[in-house]
Design an enzyme around this catalytic site. Structure first.
Site, short mmCIF file in Angstrom:
data_model
loop_
_atom_site.label_atom_id
_atom_site.label_comp_id
_atom_site.label_asym_id
_atom_site.label_seq_id
_atom_site.Cartn_x
_atom_site.Cartn_y
_atom_site.Cartn_z
N CYS A 187 0.84 -1.19 0.00
CA CYS A 187 0.00 0.00 0.00
C CYS A 187 0.89 1.25 0.00
O CYS A 187 2.04 1.21 0.42
CB CYS A 187 -0.93 0.07 1.20
SG CYS A 187 -1.97 -1.36 1.40
N ASN A 195 -1.20 1.78 6.14
CA ASN A 195 -0.42 0.66 5.59
C ASN A 195 -0.10 -0.29 6.72
O ASN A 195 0.16 0.16 7.85
CB ASN A 195 0.93 1.15 5.05
CG ASN A 195 0.80 1.92 3.76
OD1 ASN A 195 -0.30 2.07 3.23
ND2 ASN A 195 1.93 2.41 3.27
N GLU A 235 15.87 -18.25 -9.67
CA GLU A 235 15.48 -16.89 -10.04
C GLU A 235 14.69 -16.90 -11.36
O GLU A 235 13.68 -16.19 -11.48
CB GLU A 235 16.75 -16.03 -10.15
CG GLU A 235 16.55 -14.59 -10.49
CD GLU A 235 15.68 -13.78 -9.51
OE1 GLU A 235 15.36 -14.29 -8.43
OE2 GLU A 235 15.31 -12.65 -9.88
O1 M6R Z 1 12.50 -5.53 -1.36
P1 M6R Z 1 13.01 -6.93 -1.17
O2 M6R Z 1 14.25 -7.20 -1.92
O3 M6R Z 1 13.16 -7.29 0.26
O4 M6R Z 1 11.87 -7.86 -1.78
C1 M6R Z 1 11.94 -9.25 -1.64
C2 M6R Z 1 10.97 -9.94 -2.57
O5 M6R Z 1 9.65 -9.57 -2.26
C3 M6R Z 1 11.25 -9.63 -4.05
O6 M6R Z 1 12.55 -9.96 -4.41
C4 M6R Z 1 10.26 -10.41 -4.94
O7 M6R Z 1 10.49 -11.77 -4.86
C5 M6R Z 1 10.36 -9.90 -6.37
N1 M6R Z 1 9.06 -9.51 -6.85
C6 M6R Z 1 10.94 -10.89 -7.30
O8 M6R Z 1 11.02 -10.42 -8.62
#
Ligand code: M6R
Length: 617
Positions: free
Chosen positions: A2, A107, A490
């Site tokens: 959010c 949020n 990945e």
């Molecule tokens: O902001 P962050 O790196 O902590 O986020 C972690 C994951 O939510 C993020 O890498 C998510 O898996 C991506 N959408 C992948 O492309």
């Protein structure tokens, strides 16, 4: 998830709110809404509009602009990623109290909302949504009725609410004032000439001011036109934490690309170059002056645990292999949401590295706090300067990838990979575990990576061509060994989140222990088959798949003749030292997922059910 924006002192607050919501939309796009504080002949009143048209709510709100009262000077806005209650207009923020004179945007999650709602219902309040957030407006209503000011009501909320939250409040009775408060979820305030601002995210207000203040946990900000005052939960004024911002507003725009994701894929060479700038000396030594963890502290470490979620976790897997093999320290990589509840054995000789593009992911944040609570030394690798986690940890290393808007992480992921490897070399040098010549050679190869990536992103259309053949598939395996396995993970994550295709990543050598029974003629397997220690083994695994009829797409090196002979299609990449393959080989897999998603008509920047920043557990 959010996004929150609030403004006071503006001639056209609605325009500022809608512009800000557009910049915040990546945080959630289930619905959006605004409330303006207006003055009329009969006194102040609130004007509210909400829309719940997935990814189209902000254009819907624009249509309402003509009906907005001309004399409003303040307002709040919100873009939502649904947690409690369906993504409907009724559940969209802002939420009002019974009188319609108090509005809140929120949020996070109010964990005790059921208990609070039961009390409110018993006291005769009428709630109109299924959200956890609405209770806040009704609690404020009660405090105001008892004679409190809006700021006092916000302080009282801090005593009642449990959970993680950031919220902004307005009242028709205090028309110039925005009150913001938070616990765990981030919130900042800003001031410019005659303007006061509150937002969940720097990018929403960066175009208006660079005078930004981080609101601390359980602090209350009173934002008026041109001024900010911050108090603690008791009402004592506290020193303001000024924020440093390195980004330019323009960096957050699309610059002619079809979407943010393709722009960000193409920006990877620059993201890497900026991340490496000044960190590798001409003689191959690493320079991480901003680390804040001194040589003595780092030498005393006897174990490393890397935590993160999604793509950041995959980068962590690569980082931990580098730390183990170069710095000769036992290292593990853990999914942050699991780590937190595993009763991890860490102490003051353990270094816990939290990786997070946003620096806000709540699972990683709580993992970091757990590590701190248990006395570990902590380091954050993040793309957001002064982000929540950066402020909490003992040290922070910043990837300098610029704002990443597309939900799928691309440029931040490769920047994390390179920065973790520079850090691993740094540790190895401090511990004397690697001959200086070997370390200098690797550092020089890392420094060359931006140029290599320039070549790789230049093959975007070539990779896209290969991906066309996969547009109709429903099941894909991603396989790799050693460093190829995190790349496979990945690639699978990207295909799942963007193309909505079932994708499973497996260590290639493990297939024969069960999953190979799923391979039937035509099953698609994407195999990371770049040259390295396990290349021959991977090719043997490819043969096993082909023998069962699999259709193989191989990620292989330009100079390789063997892998292409075994594969139905190839995604070629330049050869780099084995340790550096992840940052290079992940790119064709990003393009693969992007292209399949586009061919299926999906919104790659805002895939369904997701948000860029995951601030709920
Ligand atoms: O902001 P962050 O790196 O902590 O986020 C972690 C994951 O939510 C993020 O890498 C998510 O898996 C991506 N959408 C992948 O492309």
């Amino acid at each position: 998830m959010c996004g929150i924006i609030a403004v006071t002192g503006a001639a056209d607050p609605l325009r500022i709110l809608l512009d800000g919501l557009e910049l915040l939309e990546y945080r959630g796009y289930d619905s959006a809404g605004v409330a303006l504080v207006c003055s009329g002949d009969a006194g102040g009143f609130l004007w509210r509009r909400r829309a719940a048209v997935r990814a189209q709510s902000i254009p819907e709100l624009h249509k309402e602009a003509d009906t907005a009262p001309a004399h409003a000077r303040a307002g709040i806005g919100h873009t939502r990623w649904a947690t409690h209650g369906a993504p409907t207009e009724q559940n969209a923020h802002p939420h009002l109290d019974c009188s319609g004179r108090v509005a809140v945007v929120h949020n996070g999650i109010i964990e005790n909302h059921r208990e609070i709602a039961a009390g409110l219902d018993a006291r005769g309040h009428v709630r109109t949504s299924e959200t956890d957030s609405e209770v806040i407006a009704h609690l404020v209503e009660e405090h105001l009725a008892a004679g409190a000011t809006l700021a006092q009501a916000a302080r009282a909320l801090l005593r009642t609410l449990r959970g993680d939250f950031a919220l902004a409040l307005v009242s028709a009775d205090e028309p110039d004032l925005i009150v913001g408060t938070r616990r765990t979820s981030p919130l900042i305030a800003g001031r410019a000439d005659g303007l006061g601002l509150v937002a969940s995210d720097i990018s929403a207000i960066l175009g208006l001011t660079r005078n930004l203040v981080a609101i601390g946990d359980d602090e209350v900000a009173l934002v008026r036109p041109g001024s900010i005052a911050v108090t603690d939960a008791e009402g004592n004024e506290v020193a303001q934490q000024l924020l440093q911002v390195g980004w330019e507003v323009e960096a957050a725009r699309r610059e002619g690309f079809e979407d943010f994701m393709s722009k960000e894929i193409h920006e990877q060479p620059r993201a890497l170059a900026d991340t490496l700038l000044g960190r590798i000396g001409a003689d191959g030594t690493t320079e991480l002056e901003e680390l804040a963890l001194g040589p003595h502290e780092l030498r005393s470490i006897d174990r490393v645990t890397v935590i993160g979620c999604g793509s950041s976790y995959h980068a962590g897997m690569v980082g931990r292999l580098a730390i183990e093999s170069w710095a000769k320290l036992p290292a593990t990589a853990e999914i942050a949401s699991e780590f937190r509840y595993e009763e991890p054995v860490v102490d003051d000789r353990t270094l816990v590295i939290a990786i997070s593009q946003s620096g806000e992911t709540v699972d990683t944040f709580h993992g970091l706090r757990e590590a701190l609570r248990r006395g570990a030394r902590t380091l954050v690798v993040t793309n957001v300067v002064d982000s929540l986690m950066a402020r909490e940890a003992d040290g922070a290393l910043y990837t300098r990838a610029g704002p990443e808007i597309g939900v799928a992480s691309t440029k931040c992921h490769v920047a994390q990979l390179a920065l973790l490897q520079v850090f691993a070399l740094h540790l190895a040098a401090l511990r004397g575990t690697m001959p200086a010549s070997a370390s200098a050679r690797l550092a020089a190869e890392i420094a060359r990576l931006p140029g290599v990536l320039e070549d790789v992103v230049g093959r975007f259309e070539e990779y896209r061509g290969v991906a066309q053949a996969l547009a109709g598939v429903n099941d894909v395996y991603f396989l790799g060994r050693g460093l190829g396995y995190p790349i496979a993970l990945e690639g699978a994550l990207k295909l799942k989140e963007l193309a909505y295709v079932r994708a499973e990543a497996y260590p290639a050598g493990e297939m024969k222990h069960g999953p190979i029974s799923l391979i039937v003629p035509g099953t698609v397997a994407v195999v990371v088959a770049t040259k390295g220690r396990l290349y021959e083994k991977v090719l043997a695994n490819v043969e096993e798949l082909r023998a069962r009829g699999a259709s193989v797409v191989a990620v292989c090196n330009d100079d390789d003749d063997t892998a292409p002979r075994l594969a139905d299609a190839v995604l070629r990449v330049p050869a780099v030292p084995e340790a550096l393959v992840p940052a290079v080989a992940v790119v064709p897999l990003q393009v693969l997922a992007y292209s399949v998603a586009k061919a299926r008509g999906n919104d790659v920047d805002r895939p369904r059910n997701l948000a860029k920043v995951v601030t709920v557990e």
